[in-house]
Design a protein around this motif. Structure first.
Motif, PDB file in Angstrom:
ATOM      1  N   MET A  42       0.820  -1.211   0.000  1.00  0.00           N
ATOM      2  CA  MET A  42       0.000   0.000   0.000  1.00  0.00           C
ATOM      3  C   MET A  42       0.861   1.270   0.000  1.00  0.00           C
ATOM      4  O   MET A  42       0.485   2.290  -0.576  1.00  0.00           O
ATOM      5  CB  MET A  42      -0.914  -0.031   1.230  1.00  0.00           C
ATOM      6  N   ASP A  43       2.046   1.200   0.654  1.00  0.00           N
ATOM      7  CA  ASP A  43       2.928   2.373   0.697  1.00  0.00           C
ATOM      8  C   ASP A  43       3.335   2.823  -0.710  1.00  0.00           C
ATOM      9  O   ASP A  43       3.400   4.019  -1.012  1.00  0.00           O
ATOM     10  CB  ASP A  43       4.171   2.085   1.550  1.00  0.00           C
ATOM     11  N   MET A  44       3.576   1.846  -1.595  1.00  0.00           N
ATOM     12  CA  MET A  44       3.975   2.164  -2.973  1.00  0.00           C
ATOM     13  C   MET A  44       2.789   2.703  -3.778  1.00  0.00           C
ATOM     14  O   MET A  44       2.939   3.596  -4.604  1.00  0.00           O
ATOM     15  CB  MET A  44       4.548   0.920  -3.671  1.00  0.00           C
ATOM     16  N   VAL A  45       1.599   2.162  -3.505  1.00  0.00           N
ATOM     17  CA  VAL A  45       0.390   2.649  -4.188  1.00  0.00           C
ATOM     18  C   VAL A  45       0.197   4.130  -3.860  1.00  0.00           C
ATOM     19  O   VAL A  45      -0.028   4.967  -4.743  1.00  0.00           O
ATOM     20  CB  VAL A  45      -0.863   1.833  -3.762  1.00  0.00           C
ATOM     21  N   GLU A  46       0.340   4.451  -2.582  1.00  0.00           N
ATOM     22  CA  GLU A  46       0.150   5.851  -2.149  1.00  0.00           C
ATOM     23  C   GLU A  46       1.216   6.763  -2.728  1.00  0.00           C
ATOM     24  O   GLU A  46       0.935   7.898  -3.116  1.00  0.00           O
ATOM     25  CB  GLU A  46       0.137   5.923  -0.616  1.00  0.00           C
ATOM     26  N   LYS A  47       2.437   6.252  -2.781  1.00  0.00           N
ATOM     27  CA  LYS A  47       3.545   7.059  -3.334  1.00  0.00           C
ATOM     28  C   LYS A  47       3.259   7.412  -4.800  1.00  0.00           C
ATOM     29  O   LYS A  47       3.466   8.548  -5.242  1.00  0.00           O
ATOM     30  CB  LYS A  47       4.862   6.292  -3.206  1.00  0.00           C
ATOM     31  N   ILE A  48       2.766   6.430  -5.562  1.00  0.00           N
ATOM     32  CA  ILE A  48       2.449   6.655  -6.976  1.00  0.00           C
ATOM     33  C   ILE A  48       1.267   7.626  -7.105  1.00  0.00           C
ATOM     34  O   ILE A  48       1.296   8.556  -7.911  1.00  0.00           O
ATOM     35  CB  ILE A  48       2.142   5.314  -7.690  1.00  0.00           C
ATOM     36  N   GLN A  49       0.243   7.419  -6.277  1.00  0.00           N
ATOM     37  CA  GLN A  49      -0.958   8.265  -6.360  1.00  0.00           C
ATOM     38  C   GLN A  49      -0.680   9.705  -5.924  1.00  0.00           C
ATOM     39  O   GLN A  49      -1.114  10.655  -6.565  1.00  0.00           O
ATOM     40  CB  GLN A  49      -2.080   7.679  -5.491  1.00  0.00           C
ATOM     41  N   LYS A  50       0.052   9.863  -4.827  1.00  0.00           N
ATOM     42  CA  LYS A  50       0.256  11.202  -4.258  1.00  0.00           C
ATOM     43  C   LYS A  50       1.417  11.966  -4.894  1.00  0.00           C
ATOM     44  O   LYS A  50       1.366  13.179  -5.058  1.00  0.00           O
ATOM     45  CB  LYS A  50       0.489  11.097  -2.741  1.00  0.00           C
ATOM     46  N   GLU A  51       2.480  11.230  -5.244  1.00  0.00           N
ATOM     47  CA  GLU A  51       3.691  11.911  -5.733  1.00  0.00           C
ATOM     48  C   GLU A  51       3.885  11.791  -7.243  1.00  0.00           C
ATOM     49  O   GLU A  51       4.851  12.316  -7.784  1.00  0.00           O
ATOM     50  CB  GLU A  51       4.931  11.351  -5.023  1.00  0.00           C
ATOM     51  N   ASN A  52       2.941  11.051  -7.909  1.00  0.00           N
ATOM     52  CA  ASN A  52       3.093  10.844  -9.348  1.00  0.00           C
ATOM     53  C   ASN A  52       4.474  10.255  -9.646  1.00  0.00           C
ATOM     54  O   ASN A  52       5.221  10.733 -10.502  1.00  0.00           O
ATOM     55  CB  ASN A  52       2.908  12.186 -10.084  1.00  0.00           C
ATOM     56  N   TRP A  53       4.804   9.196  -8.913  1.00  0.00           N
ATOM     57  CA  TRP A  53       6.164   8.630  -8.910  1.00  0.00           C
ATOM     58  C   TRP A  53       6.314   7.548  -9.990  1.00  0.00           C
ATOM     59  O   TRP A  53       5.562   6.590 -10.017  1.00  0.00           O
ATOM     60  CB  TRP A  53       6.435   8.045  -7.517  1.00  0.00           C
ATOM     61  N   PHE A  54       7.314   7.731 -10.862  1.00  0.00           N
ATOM     62  CA  PHE A  54       7.526   6.763 -11.955  1.00  0.00           C
ATOM     63  C   PHE A  54       9.006   6.427 -12.173  1.00  0.00           C
ATOM     64  O   PHE A  54       9.446   6.277 -13.303  1.00  0.00           O
ATOM     65  CB  PHE A  54       6.939   7.300 -13.278  1.00  0.00           C
TER      66      PHE A  54
END
Length: 230
Positions: free
Chosen positions: A97-109
């Protein structure tokens, strides 16, 4: 579109009306690559299928004999023992879930391939709208939804490439770097073309491989004899 002098000079070495065999085509791709960096060699294959129909999809993955020349950064969605396995195999990022949130909140790619264990797909599914358009959504067909995360990570790091049709029924795929030389590029090319031909859908009618072109990043395209490939 105006082209630079190097491109124009390179293009003169290629007969635009000709269709070359694999060995000669790879020699030309290497010879016509004139950039100062190590260019990626791309394969573009137009297929006689209609990707709008589910029974005419062409998609899969293969480990190239000589890899791609690029180190892929791998993100793995897994928990517990599977997360530890992924870390041990050399995954660059592992989480849930931590990675899901990072992608959703920080637009992390900051990764090239996403792998997920089957039990994580309920969570990863929330990222469909974000990962899907970038071609990063894990898929069983590409071997990126799997309980065997060790094998998945090892294969990706060894030079596994995914091939899939775009909306215009063309597959675009890297087959290595110019520095590989013609022989290794030809071996990688033959491996990926073999996989694409093997993946021919039963519903495909008429000529399967319509056209096939290889080109270095900044170089001109070299046409291959499609009829000889099938």
């Amino acid at each position: 579109m105006s082209r630079g002098k190097k491109y124009v000079d390179s293009a003169k070495l290629i007969d635009r009306a000709a269709q070359y065999d694999v060995a000669e085509a790879m020699e030309l791709v290497v010879k016509t690559a004139s950039a100062k960096f190590d260019e990626t060699v791309e394969l573009h294959v137009k297929l006689g299928v209609d990707s709008r129909h589910a029974d005419q999809q062409v998609r899969g993955a293969i480990v190239l004999p000589h890899g791609t020349g690029k180190t892929q950064r791998v993100l793995v969605f897994a928990k517990g023992d599977k997360a530890e396995e992924a870390k041990a195999a050399g995954a660059d990022y592992v989480g849930e879930m931590d990675m899901v949130e990072k992608i959703q909140k920080e637009n992390w790619f900051d990764y090239d391939v996403v792998v997920a264990t089957p039990d994580m797909m309920g969570v990863v599914g929330r990222l469909g709208k974000v990962l899907g358009p970038k071609g990063l959504m894990p898929s069983p067909k590409a071997g990126t939804v799997t309980p065997n995360v060790t094998q998945a990570v090892n294969e990706i790091k060894a030079g596994k490439v995914e091939y899939r049709l775009d909306k215009t029924n063309i597959i675009h795929c890297p087959i290595g770097k110019v520095s590989f030389g013609a022989e290794k590029l030809a071996e990688n090319f033959n491996a990926i073309m073999g996989a694409i031909i093997k993946a021919k859908p039963a519903a495909a009618k008429g000529q399967y491989v319509r056209s096939c072109v290889c080109a270095a990043t900044m170089g001109p395209g070299v046409k291959l004899n499609a009829a000889k490939l099938v």
